[in-house]
Motif scaffolding. Sequence first.
Motif, PDB file in Angstrom:
ATOM      1  N   VAL A  89       0.841  -1.200   0.000  1.00 19.96           N
ATOM      2  CA  VAL A  89       0.000   0.000   0.000  1.00 19.96           C
ATOM      3  C   VAL A  89       0.876   1.250   0.000  1.00 19.96           C
ATOM      4  O   VAL A  89       0.627   2.200  -0.756  1.00 19.96           O
ATOM      5  CB  VAL A  89      -0.945  -0.010   1.218  1.00 19.96           C
ATOM      6  N   THR A  90       1.912   1.255   0.840  1.00 17.70           N
ATOM      7  CA  THR A  90       2.816   2.408   0.877  1.00 17.70           C
ATOM      8  C   THR A  90       3.488   2.616  -0.474  1.00 17.70           C
ATOM      9  O   THR A  90       3.542   3.745  -0.986  1.00 17.70           O
ATOM     10  CB  THR A  90       3.887   2.201   1.961  1.00 17.70           C
ATOM     11  N   THR A  93       0.851   3.778  -3.241  1.00 20.17           N
ATOM     12  CA  THR A  93       0.357   5.146  -3.063  1.00 20.17           C
ATOM     13  C   THR A  93       1.474   6.174  -3.215  1.00 20.17           C
ATOM     14  O   THR A  93       1.217   7.311  -3.593  1.00 20.17           O
ATOM     15  CB  THR A  93      -0.326   5.317  -1.692  1.00 20.17           C
ATOM     16  N   TYR A  94       2.725   5.772  -2.943  1.00 20.24           N
ATOM     17  CA  TYR A  94       3.842   6.695  -3.127  1.00 20.24           C
ATOM     18  C   TYR A  94       3.984   7.080  -4.596  1.00 20.24           C
ATOM     19  O   TYR A  94       4.263   8.233  -4.928  1.00 20.24           O
ATOM     20  CB  TYR A  94       5.136   6.071  -2.625  1.00 20.24           C
ATOM     21  N   PHE A 101       0.975  10.055   0.243  1.00 21.29           N
ATOM     22  CA  PHE A 101       1.027   8.588   0.249  1.00 21.29           C
ATOM     23  C   PHE A 101       0.790   8.040   1.662  1.00 21.29           C
ATOM     24  O   PHE A 101       0.977   8.709   2.671  1.00 21.29           O
ATOM     25  CB  PHE A 101       2.363   8.098  -0.317  1.00 21.29           C
ATOM     26  N   ILE A 102       0.337   6.789   1.719  1.00 22.47           N
ATOM     27  CA  ILE A 102      -0.030   6.161   2.992  1.00 22.47           C
ATOM     28  C   ILE A 102       1.212   5.535   3.622  1.00 22.47           C
ATOM     29  O   ILE A 102       1.714   4.525   3.128  1.00 22.47           O
ATOM     30  CB  ILE A 102      -1.118   5.099   2.777  1.00 22.47           C
ATOM     31  N   SER A 164      -1.577  12.548   4.731  1.00 21.68           N
ATOM     32  CA  SER A 164      -1.667  11.193   4.195  1.00 21.68           C
ATOM     33  C   SER A 164      -3.124  10.879   3.884  1.00 21.68           C
ATOM     34  O   SER A 164      -4.037  11.348   4.580  1.00 21.68           O
ATOM     35  CB  SER A 164      -1.111  10.178   5.201  1.00 21.68           C
ATOM     36  N   MET A 165      -3.340  10.056   2.869  1.00 16.18           N
ATOM     37  CA  MET A 165      -4.696   9.665   2.509  1.00 16.18           C
ATOM     38  C   MET A 165      -5.324   8.744   3.548  1.00 16.18           C
ATOM     39  O   MET A 165      -6.547   8.588   3.593  1.00 16.18           O
ATOM     40  CB  MET A 165      -4.685   8.968   1.137  1.00 16.18           C
ATOM     41  N   GLN A 216      -9.854  -0.828  -4.433  1.00 15.49           N
ATOM     42  CA  GLN A 216      -9.655   0.559  -4.855  1.00 15.49           C
ATOM     43  C   GLN A 216      -9.032   0.654  -6.248  1.00 15.49           C
ATOM     44  O   GLN A 216      -9.496   1.471  -7.063  1.00 15.49           O
ATOM     45  CB  GLN A 216      -8.831   1.313  -3.804  1.00 15.49           C
TER      46      GLN A 216
END
Length: 231
Positions: A89-90, A93-94, A101-102, A164-165, A216
């Motif tokens: 996920v990191t 999203t980055y 980003f998460i 962060s989201m 998502q």
Amino acid sequence: MQRIVWLDVARAVAVLGMVVYHFTFDLAMFGYIDPQTPVTGFWALFARAVAGSFIALAGFGLVLSHGQGIGWARFWRRFGIVAGAAGLVTLATYFVMPGQFIYYGVLHSIAVSSLLGLAFLRLPAGVLIVAAAGVIALPMVWRSEAFDAPMLWWVGLSPYVRPSMDFEPLFPWFGPFLIGMAVAKLVLARGNLARGDAGGIGFIGRHSLMIYLVHQPILIGLFSGWVWLNG
């Protein structure tokens, strides 16, 4: 082995809530509704409720799986899966949204809370509830510049954090995890563990992590396709 029906249903409800929220978020991101809609009012509270339910259910599962003795091989296997998913996920999203980003979202919170939760496994439910209340209350009454460093933002006690989201820091989000552990102890004491097959909704509950990871990208792909077709 038959599963606990109501637990699978609870996980499925949390997953469906997450999909509903992210659908609303994507509507805002693609300009179909006001961009503030998913981050204010009802939807902001809804997002917190969904995140809290995931974390609490993880606490419940820790007691259910290891309350009578820690199965280290099983624990590390599950921890590795969740931590690895958090890393994905990191990374994803980055590249997609580097400004937000998460870096410590729901999965990160569950992974770290699972490690910390091992130290609380032998405590009675009442003590867990008190500890949860303290964890939730602390960031409301005290924060410190000492935690205002990127390596410490995940603790949740800094007066400032990087946008962060999705951000569920240790304080206060370890609180719902402890509440989940306390509820598990109370439920196990009463023996309310009816097992069976929850059917289709049970499938969602059994595969909640996979759905978390793929829903998502699928939603964004569908929205992008709709925009392209109607562009």
